[in-house]
Structures are given as structure tokens and as C-alpha cells.
Enzyme design. Sequence first.
Site, PDB file in Angstrom:
ATOM      1  N   TYR A  19      86.428  53.604 -17.972  1.00 15.74           N
ATOM      2  CA  TYR A  19      87.416  54.554 -18.505  1.00 15.74           C
ATOM      3  C   TYR A  19      88.273  53.874 -19.573  1.00 15.74           C
ATOM      4  O   TYR A  19      88.668  52.710 -19.417  1.00 15.74           O
ATOM      5  CB  TYR A  19      88.348  55.029 -17.394  1.00 15.74           C
ATOM      6  CG  TYR A  19      87.733  56.065 -16.484  1.00 15.74           C
ATOM      7  CD1 TYR A  19      87.419  57.340 -16.962  1.00 15.74           C
ATOM      8  CD2 TYR A  19      87.493  55.777 -15.148  1.00 15.74           C
ATOM      9  CE1 TYR A  19      86.864  58.297 -16.122  1.00 15.74           C
ATOM     10  CE2 TYR A  19      86.943  56.725 -14.295  1.00 15.74           C
ATOM     11  CZ  TYR A  19      86.633  57.994 -14.799  1.00 15.74           C
ATOM     12  OH  TYR A  19      86.096  58.921 -13.966  1.00 15.74           O
ATOM     13  N   LYS A  25     100.877  46.555  14.221  1.00 14.37           N
ATOM     14  CA  LYS A  25     101.199  47.782  13.481  1.00 14.37           C
ATOM     15  C   LYS A  25     100.239  47.942  12.299  1.00 14.37           C
ATOM     16  O   LYS A  25      99.543  46.984  11.917  1.00 14.37           O
ATOM     17  CB  LYS A  25     102.645  47.713  12.989  1.00 14.37           C
ATOM     18  CG  LYS A  25     102.929  46.579  12.002  1.00 14.37           C
ATOM     19  CD  LYS A  25     104.425  46.422  11.722  1.00 14.37           C
ATOM     20  CE  LYS A  25     104.694  45.247  10.797  1.00 14.37           C
ATOM     21  NZ  LYS A  25     106.128  44.933  10.722  1.00 14.37           N
TER      22      LYS A  25
HETATM   23  C1  LIG Z   1     106.378  43.607  10.859  1.00 16.99           C
HETATM   24  C2  LIG Z   1     107.409  43.035  11.724  1.00 16.99           C
HETATM   25  C3  LIG Z   1     107.216  41.793  12.354  1.00 16.99           C
HETATM   26  C4  LIG Z   1     106.037  40.898  12.044  1.00 16.99           C
HETATM   27  O1  LIG Z   1     106.223  40.295  10.790  1.00 16.99           O
HETATM   28  P1  LIG Z   1     105.226  39.167  10.275  1.00 16.99           P
HETATM   29  O2  LIG Z   1     105.876  38.644   9.069  1.00 16.99           O
HETATM   30  O3  LIG Z   1     103.942  39.864   9.978  1.00 16.99           O
HETATM   31  O4  LIG Z   1     105.085  38.195  11.378  1.00 16.99           O
HETATM   32  C5  LIG Z   1     108.157  41.372  13.269  1.00 16.99           C
HETATM   33  N1  LIG Z   1     109.248  42.116  13.532  1.00 16.99           N
HETATM   34  C6  LIG Z   1     109.485  43.297  12.921  1.00 16.99           C
HETATM   35  C7  LIG Z   1     110.732  44.053  13.262  1.00 16.99           C
HETATM   36  C8  LIG Z   1     108.593  43.782  11.992  1.00 16.99           C
HETATM   37  O5  LIG Z   1     108.837  44.951  11.384  1.00 16.99           O
END
Ligand SMILES: *Cc1c(COP(=O)(O)O)cnc(C)c1O
Length: 367
Positions: free
Chosen positions: A263, A40
Site C-alpha cells: 500500500y 491477566k
Molecule cells: C499487572 C500488575 C502486576 C504485574 O506486573 P508485572 O510488571 O508484569 O510483574 C502486579 N500488580 C498489579 C496491581 C498489576 O496491575
Amino acid sequence: MVSSLHRPTKAKVDLQAINDNIEIIKAHLPKKTQFFAVVKANAYGHGAVAVSKVIEKQVDTFCVSTIDEGIELRQSGIKKPILIIGAILPKDVTIAIEYDLLVTVASLEWLEAVQKEGLSLSGLSVHIKVDSGMGRIGVRHLKDANQLIKGLKEAGASVEGIFTHFATADEKDDSQYQKQLAFFTSLVNQLEEKPAIVHSSNSAASLWHTESIMTAVRVGIALYGLNPSGDEITLPYPLKPAFSLESALVNVKEISSGASVGYGATYHAKQSEWIGTVPIGYADGWTRDMQGFSVLVDGQFCEIVGRVSMDQITIRLPQYYPLGTKVTLIGQNGEQMITTTQVAQQRETINYEVLCLLSERIPREYK
Ligand SMILES: *Cc1c(COP(=O)(O)O)cnc(C)c1O
């Protein structure tokens, strides 16, 4: 946004490190555990398409947050299953089916709305989400899970999996984690019809709680070689960070004692000083709270002095360096190293956020 190719700022992604991380994590999981790779948010900033292509053979399923992230992978030729782990609105289920994306169903209300709107679920595969204590999405009662599974099947969907998500698997204190695990295990054991794939472990649970792994794990941050706890808990085995961030000096000047920089004129040279300008700023995700942190030039730490601008930062150099001299913001330079976790600590945030904030303006270069 266009990627700024004609600027020395770039992210380097070591795809081999990601391949290696998957192999080492898998070697420590119970045999036959399915491996779901979480890509993601553009693979945590590493580039979802490039990463997914290179790991497709090693993994069973990809996890993304949105339908569009799933479509991006399908359009790039990814054939393995893709699970959308976020909740989608009922009306969007049709496009998920069209692109052969697995959908997370997190409430009875969702199914009722689908039925009310007369949407077809034929051809849809789903995973049911159980809220065991995260409090975000998911059903909270056995009765609802049973009803959802039954209703989805009657509506023509196939219920392939059921899962939950831990709130504290990355913390030393495991009491909340144990509570959630007990709740989820008990719910799953009492289901009238149990889906084939049962999963709960994120990276943290996959690394530190292997005893509780069910049929699959969902691994995100650890793929990319980072410790989900920052540095609260030591990794059980070494992982290789895949991401580094580099730029170069585009301006170097000597300023006299007392002269101000940036700045707000918040910095004044204490003596005659060499100031270098590096073309990265908060518009790239190098946020304003990086003032006072350091970058690496010629194997040495150089402080970011003055405010971080939208597109530029200014650093104090120990001596003159020519234009084009390499500047490392994350990664190794000479004998020294700056980690994503150290950047996160400077900002009082987590390594995940540092990577996700680095904008599309920064080109990703793969090796
Ligand atoms: C983002 C996410 C993961 C992965 O989490 P990590 O800590 O990066 O391994 C797994 N399950 C769900 C539902 C998530 O939203």
C-alpha cells in the site's frame, strides 16, 4: 474471533520455561513469601488457562484484571485463590462471590454504594488497595483504610490482604519507588487491624528490591521470562523467554528493479529482488510500525519492506526460498534471535504491549 488454524502463523509457548522461571524467582525470594502469579490479559498473551493449569501447584494465588478472566479460570478447573487486581463496579460483586473470586476494594465510595444498593458481602474476601503514588486506584489515607477494613468486616466480608503498586520499580532511579515504599509501610504499620497478607512487589520489585518484600509478591512479566525494564536494568539472574512467534512463506516472487511493494507503494526494489509474503499483519497485532524491522529466514535477518497490511507483510529475501519455509518473527532461527524487547524497541513501546496485542487469531501451541 476464530483462531486461524489453517495458516502457518502460530505462537509457540514453552510452558516448561514458565515453570523454571517461577522456581528461579522463588529461590531468590525470602522464605515463606507467597507467590501470586499474574495471568491477566490471557497470561500476557501466552494463554491464561494453559499457563494457570501448568503452574497451579507452584503458586499460591492467581491475579487477573477482570471478573471474566477469573471465571474463565474457575470454569477450567483452577482451584487456587484468584484475586481480581482491578477495581470492579459495586453491582458486580455478587458474581465475584458466586465464582469465589477475591475482590480488590479501592475506595470507601465502593463500600457505600454496595450498602446503598443492598448487596450482600457475605462470603466475600477482599484485598484493600492503597494508592501510594501510582495515582490509579486505591485509598490515599490511613483513616480511609481503617474505615474500609472496619466497614467491610461489619458488612460480612473478610479482609484478607492489603496492597499497593509501584510506578517506577523498573527504573534505575529509585526515588519514587522509595517514597511509595515508605508511605505504604508506614500506613500498614499504623493500621488498627492489619490484614494477614501485605504485598507490594510486581516483577521489577521482586527482582531488584527483594529487601522490601512483605508477605507476598505479584509476579507478571518475569514469569514469562521477560525483563520488566526492557534493557534498562540487567536481570539479577537469567530468565527464559517462553514465547516465540513463527510463520512461513506463502508466496515468493522475483520483482524487477524499480517495482513497488505494498500500500502506498512506499518501497521500490533497488535491483532485481526476491520478495516473500508472510501471512501476519496488523489485525494479528503485528503493527504497521514494524515496517523496516526484520524477521528471520534460514538464520538470516530479512527486512520487512513496504507497508504492513491487515493480514500480510512482505519481506526481502536474499534468494529464492520455497513455499512453506519457516519465518521467525520472535525467537531463535539458526544462530540468530529476535527478542520481544527488540520488537518493542522498534515500536517505541514495552515488551508487555507487544505480547498483549497479538490477537486471538494467532493459535497458541504448547510444548
Ligand atoms: C499487572 C500488575 C502486576 C504485574 O506486573 P508485572 O510488571 O508484569 O510483574 C502486579 N500488580 C498489579 C496491581 C498489576 O496491575
